[in-house]
Design a protein around this motif. Structure first.
Motif, PDB file in Angstrom:
ATOM      1  N   GLY A  30     -12.875  -0.962   0.375  1.00  0.00           N
ATOM      2  CA  GLY A  30     -11.831  -0.152   1.347  1.00  0.00           C
ATOM      3  C   GLY A  30     -11.715  -0.571   2.861  1.00  0.00           C
ATOM      4  N   MET A  31     -11.647   0.278   3.672  1.00  0.00           N
ATOM      5  CA  MET A  31     -12.021  -0.006   4.918  1.00  0.00           C
ATOM      6  C   MET A  31     -11.576   1.099   5.981  1.00  0.00           C
ATOM      7  SD  MET A  31      -9.983  -3.217   6.512  1.00  0.00           S
ATOM      8  CE  MET A  31      -9.864  -2.556   8.064  1.00  0.00           C
ATOM      9  N   ALA A  32     -12.143   1.430   6.847  1.00  0.00           N
ATOM     10  CA  ALA A  32     -11.125   2.900   7.719  1.00  0.00           C
ATOM     11  C   ALA A  32     -11.598   2.195   8.825  1.00  0.00           C
ATOM     12  CB  ALA A  32     -12.138   3.701   7.755  1.00  0.00           C
ATOM     13  N   GLU A  82      -8.374   1.622   0.705  1.00  0.00           N
ATOM     14  CA  GLU A  82      -8.461   1.872  -0.172  1.00  0.00           C
ATOM     15  C   GLU A  82      -8.169   0.456  -2.053  1.00  0.00           C
ATOM     16  OE1 GLU A  82     -12.489   2.152  -2.127  1.00  0.00           O
ATOM     17  OE2 GLU A  82     -11.936   2.323   0.116  1.00  0.00           O
ATOM     18  N   MET A  83      -8.976  -0.444  -2.588  1.00  0.00           N
ATOM     19  CA  MET A  83      -8.142  -0.586  -3.316  1.00  0.00           C
ATOM     20  C   MET A  83      -8.223  -0.644  -4.536  1.00  0.00           C
ATOM     21  SD  MET A  83      -7.248  -4.469  -0.514  1.00  0.00           S
ATOM     22  CE  MET A  83      -6.717  -5.049  -1.753  1.00  0.00           C
ATOM     23  N   SER A  84      -8.080  -0.972  -5.632  1.00  0.00           N
ATOM     24  CA  SER A  84      -8.553  -1.095  -6.463  1.00  0.00           C
ATOM     25  C   SER A  84      -8.929  -2.655  -7.448  1.00  0.00           C
ATOM     26  CB  SER A  84      -7.898  -0.355  -8.023  1.00  0.00           C
ATOM     27  OG  SER A  84      -8.383   0.898  -7.575  1.00  0.00           O
ATOM     28  N   ALA A  86      -6.315  -9.329   2.166  1.00  0.00           N
ATOM     29  CA  ALA A  86      -5.082  -8.166   2.647  1.00  0.00           C
ATOM     30  C   ALA A  86      -4.968  -7.501   4.157  1.00  0.00           C
ATOM     31  CB  ALA A  86      -5.855  -7.078   1.980  1.00  0.00           C
ATOM     32  N   MET A  87      -6.553  -7.554   4.292  1.00  0.00           N
ATOM     33  CA  MET A  87      -6.489  -6.586   6.050  1.00  0.00           C
ATOM     34  C   MET A  87      -6.208  -7.147   7.437  1.00  0.00           C
ATOM     35  SD  MET A  87      -6.001  -3.692   4.827  1.00  0.00           S
ATOM     36  CE  MET A  87      -6.159  -2.966   6.617  1.00  0.00           C
ATOM     37  N   PHE A 136       1.260  -1.058   0.044  1.00  0.00           N
ATOM     38  CA  PHE A 136      -0.066   0.132   0.165  1.00  0.00           C
ATOM     39  C   PHE A 136       0.633   1.338  -0.238  1.00  0.00           C
ATOM     40  CE2 PHE A 136      -3.006  -3.073   1.819  1.00  0.00           C
ATOM     41  CZ  PHE A 136      -4.133  -3.042   0.711  1.00  0.00           C
ATOM     42  N   PHE A 137       0.053   2.360  -0.641  1.00  0.00           N
ATOM     43  CA  PHE A 137       1.189   3.834  -0.695  1.00  0.00           C
ATOM     44  C   PHE A 137       0.408   5.224  -0.045  1.00  0.00           C
ATOM     45  CE2 PHE A 137       1.137   1.204  -4.087  1.00  0.00           C
ATOM     46  CZ  PHE A 137       3.032   0.827  -4.588  1.00  0.00           C
TER      47      PHE A 137
END
Length: 605
Positions: free
Chosen positions: A544-546, A245-247, A257-258, A166-167
């Motif tokens: 995505g998520m937060a 967030e991911m595309s 991923a998370m 991630f960036f």
């Protein structure tokens, strides 16, 4: 060879010296943690960010006269020689506990007035006083450690996100109003009179725009601002989240991923507690039915069950009549393993009355009655039905069960609170665990009772399950309310610690979703112009998520309140007592902003 000149304030920190430094000359500076007089010999515990070192001054020391004057929280510099502590006086709890400094010189750098709140120990002082003198409160060992743990948790998140590809991007703080479910903090524009910026409730639209811009994997330790009433698990005004967030992803990709990132952070700072691996995925409807909450505490082993069939047509007329009159009525059972005494059942009944309920019906099993059970409900429904309840719930002698009845939509929160209460009272909750889970399949819409209309239940930018086809097929309010969303939460120990969704990236689907809440295409274009316009030019599927950093840190350090893990929080009335905010501004400032203050009329007595 000339001796190296000492630094003006310190050659070592107050946490650095060890037995290997015995015989060295050292200079340390810090706050006087406490002073002890042992028969004319003075012991000063000197504290800085890094630790505590014991300083000794006796009447033969040149520093003794100054040492006699110093008081708690004075800032001093000490020169002296490092020596081993006498046998039997070492302190194994301190890294510096094997040594002390024999003072040859003490310089007072700053005196302290009598403290309004103590620094030594963990006293229970009024919170408003602590917040007013937060700079003193932050000197306390536990609070200081919590803040440093928070920094370490954030550093761990950053490291893990970078390793996962991630960036980190920074998004604007001054932005436009967004429908995140709370009030915006508004910032008046001087250059554009009568217009306002909003502080972001979340970087939602910007992170989606980053995906449309082709950046693929975004994260940010993002400040968020919401003008909402304070709660124990959310600070007033502002909070921080790990925003992601991911595309080109589906829900499963985001989970894959998370989940390792959040699991890894918890394991790193668990301090011996177990952390769930391979999180369960619990549909929203199942979570409500089993736990009475969409953020269940899974350390509590109690699982509720529907026992309506055992009460339909029974001799317990209160429930039987409700069931006969309304098909929505259900009876839920809350098992209480080990709660099989009248005293405990009566205590729970009293608790329920204190919660505004008429009571809490129960059955409990003891040797005398056998499977027939005891209590008024058992007598009314009879031995066979009582035994059927016992069998369904796998209860045994010494156990109890409590009942809630009615429309589950109206009583599930109370049933969940009862489950929590039973688990706590009977000490069933595993305090040595961090129990993590995904809650999935949230309702896309909910009924807004105030406005008598359908509204978004979670994030308005989510993709409904089934997409545009599902939205168009749902004609009635009932059918719309039955739609599920590609939305999910992460829960831990009874707290929601993250929320996210696969996004609605198609403009036609976006318009249709908002039309069901009463907004037109024109409304959508006006309110979400940037996002709507971007979707016209090729938007990738994204999601995505937060994750709430404040809540995660609160759980990891075992704090009961978010103010224990934040540097300069507001109080429960959303006031910053240290800096005096919010405050009035000058007429000149208001004129520059083309504003006039219209205070509400005072309430009549």
């Amino acid at each position: 060879m000339a001796e190296a000149k000492l630094h003006r304030y310190r050659s070592h920190t107050c946490g650095a010296l060890r037995q290997s430094d015995n015989g060295k000359t050292a200079r340390i500076s810090g706050w006087v943690h406490r002073v002890r007089d042992h028969g004319g010999v003075l012991f000063i515990d000197l504290r800085d960010h890094y630790g505590i070192t014991q300083v000794v001054a006796d009447p033969d020391s040149k520093a003794f006269k100054t040492a006699e004057t110093v008081r708690s929280e004075w800032v001093i510099r000490v020169d002296g020689s490092v020596r081993d502590r006498p046998q039997g006086t070492t302190n194994e709890d301190l890294p510096t506990g094997q040594i002390e400094i024999y003072a040859t010189e003490i310089e007072v750098l700053s005196q302290a007035k009598e403290l309004p709140v103590p620094v030594f120990g963990e006293p229970d002082y009024p919170e408003d006083l602590r917040l007013q003198y937060r700079f003193l409160d932050l000197r306390r060992e536990s609070l200081h450690a919590n803040i440093m743990k928070r920094l370490a948790v954030i550093a761990s998140m950053r490291k893990r996100m970078n390793e996962a590809g991630f960036f980190e991007f920074s998004t604007p703080i001054l932005t436009a109003s967004s429908p995140e479910g709370a009030r915006d903090f508004l910032v008046p524009s001087r250059i554009h009179p009568g217009k306002f910026y909003a502080l972001p409730q979340a970087p939602q639209q910007y992170k989606q725009l980053l995906m449309v811009s082709g950046f693929d994997r975004y994260f940010q330790i993002a400040p968020c601002f919401r003008d909402e009433d304070p709660r124990a698990d959310r600070l007033p005004g502002e909070f921080y989240q790990l925003d992601v967030e991911m595309s080109f992803v589906e829900q499963e990709d985001i989970f894959q991923a998370m989940e390792p990132v959040i699991t890894g952070v918890f394991e790193e700072f668990a301090n011996g507690k177990s952390v769930t691996r391979g999180w369960p995925r619990i549909p929203y409807d199942t979570a409500i039915a089993r736990y009475g909450s969409d953020k269940p505490d899974l350390r509590n082993p109690i699982v509720m069950a529907d026992v309506t069939e055992h009460f339909a047509g029974s001799g317990f007329k209160v429930f039987a009549n409700m069931i006969a009159k309304d098909p929505k009525v259900r009876v839920w059972a809350i098992p209480a393993p080990g709660g099989g005494s009248r005293a405990f059942c009566d205590r729970m009944n009293s608790w329920a009355q204190g919660e505004g309920q008429p009571g809490l019906g129960y059955i409990f099993w003891r040797e005398e009655e056998g499977a027939a059970g005891a209590g008024p409900i058992a007598k009314n429904i009879g031995a066979e039905r009582a035994q059927a309840v016992q069998t369904q719930l796998s209860l045994k002698t010494g156990d109890a069960v409590f009942f809630a009845a009615g429309d589950p939509a109206k009583f599930y929160k109370f049933a969940g609170a009862a489950r929590d209460r039973v688990g706590a009272e009977l000490k069933l909750i595993d305090e040595t665990a961090f129990a993590l889970a995904w809650i999935i399949d949230f309702p896309f819409y909910e009924w807004n009772e105030d406005d008598k209309k359908i509204d978004f239940s979670h994030n308005p930018f989510s993709m409904p399950q089934g997409g545009l086809e599902a939205l168009e097929a749902a004609k009635t309010d009932e059918e719309k309310l039955a739609l599920k969303a590609n939305q999910y939460d992460i829960v831990c120990n009874g707290f929601e610690i993250a929320s996210g969704s696969v996004r609605n990236h198609r403009p036609d689907t976006m318009v249709k979703a908002f039309e069901n809440t009463g907004l037109s295409q024109k409304d959508v274009e006006e309110r979400f112009g940037g996002l709507y316009r971007a979707f016209q030019y090729g938007a990738p599927p994204h999601g995505g998520m937060a994750a709430g950093i404040d809540r995660i840190v609160m759980l990891l350090v075992g704090a009961k309140n978010l103010r224990e893990i934040s540097l300069f929080p507001m109080n429960q009335q959303a006031a910053d007592l240290l800096m005096g905010a919010p405050s009035e501004v000058t007429p000149k400032q208001l004129r520059e902003l083309s504003l006039r203050v219209m205070l509400p009329e005072p309430k009549k007595a």
